[in-house]
Design a protein around this motif. Structure first.
Motif, short mmCIF file in Angstrom:
data_model
loop_
_atom_site.label_atom_id
_atom_site.label_comp_id
_atom_site.label_asym_id
_atom_site.label_seq_id
_atom_site.Cartn_x
_atom_site.Cartn_y
_atom_site.Cartn_z
N ASN A 147 0.80 -1.22 0.00
CA ASN A 147 0.00 0.00 0.00
C ASN A 147 0.84 1.28 0.00
N THR A 149 -4.47 -5.75 -0.31
CA THR A 149 -3.12 -5.29 -0.65
C THR A 149 -3.08 -4.57 -2.00
N GLY A 161 -6.41 0.51 -4.29
CA GLY A 161 -5.77 1.72 -4.81
C GLY A 161 -5.63 1.70 -6.31
N ILE A 175 -10.31 2.69 -0.18
CA ILE A 175 -9.86 1.91 0.98
C ILE A 175 -11.05 1.63 1.91
#
Lengths: 107, 141
Positions: A53, B18, B21, B53
């Motif tokens: 991330n 993971t 995004g 998220i």
């Protein structure tokens, strides 16, 4: 000072440097949302987080580089992804306080 | 005129935290191709990432619909998650209901919604418990 100049001057390890650019500020933080909200474009971002991330955060916040402190490093796979995404990543054994101090000297 | 509005739709995959995004990074690329200023792109993509998220953490994903007009970027995030119980409380910096495994990755600091508000010029939240949440954000160009 550029990312590569900073790495050389302070003997940081360069994990990848696909897009050498000017460091215009600094930010330290491990809470990713906090970093997203506060880091400025062009900042060098010092962190001990090493999950996937951080690459999205670095891209979106448009930081000049990620600096991993305290001996943290990235998996080969993530280094490859960072390269593909144009994210510069440096690493060091120094703790985040010392890294911040190094960076502050150059700004 | 409707012709002047460009639309993008992204699916936000709720199964893989993971890789969360991806939709935001794609939005950033698309906005760059439209020649929008870097600061505006940064604000839009950060606001979108926080929303993305949230959708992954709380709602098993959802859909992001983007409209770009000459005046603004509108980001609409729709999910069919549990809904937000108390929106005022959720808007407070530091308030979070994220699970520990998410916190260990550096999220769940209670900054998501506040950041979305900070980076957009206008934000509206519609939420119904057990039905889902729709968040609309406008970022002026």
């Amino acid at each position: 000072m550029t990312v590569s100049e900073f790495a050389i001057k302070h003997s940081l390890k360069t994990l990848c440097l696909p897009d050498d650019r000017e460091i215009t500020g600094g930010y330290v933080g491990d809470l990713l949302s906090w970093v997203m909200g506060r880091a400025q474009s062009g900042d060098a971002w010092i962190t001990i987080m090493s999950n996937q991330n951080i690459l999205a955060v670095a891209t979106l916040a448009d930081v000049s580089c990620i600096i991993l402190g305290e001996g943290v490093t990235l998996d080969e796979e993530l280094i490859k992804t960072a390269n593909d995404k144009g994210i510069n990543v440096l690493a060091s054994e120094a703790d985040t306080f010392k890294l911040s101090a190094m960076l502050a000297c150059e700004l | 005129m409707d012709n002047n509005i460009i639309r993008f739709t992204y699916n936000v995959d709720g199964t893989d935290f993971t890789s969360a995004g991806q939709a935001s990074v794609m939005l950033k690329k698309n906005l760059r191709q439209l020649g929008i200023s870097p600061d505006t792109i940064r604000r839009a993509s950060i606001a979108m990432y926080e929303g993305e998220i949230n959708m992954v953490i709380h709602a098993d994903g959802g859909v992001a619909e983007i409209e770009v007009s000459e005046e603004c970027i509108t980001i609409m995030l729709k999910d069919s998650g549990p809904g937000i119980k108390d929106i005022n409380q959720a808007m407070q910096e530091g308030f979070s209901t994220a699970p520990d495994d998410v916190r260990s990755l550096g999220f769940g600091a209670g900054m998501g919604l506040p950041n979305m508000k900070r980076y957009s010029d206008h934000m509206e939240i519609e939420s119904e418990l057990g039905v889902g949440t729709t968040i609309t954000m406008k970022i002026n160009i």
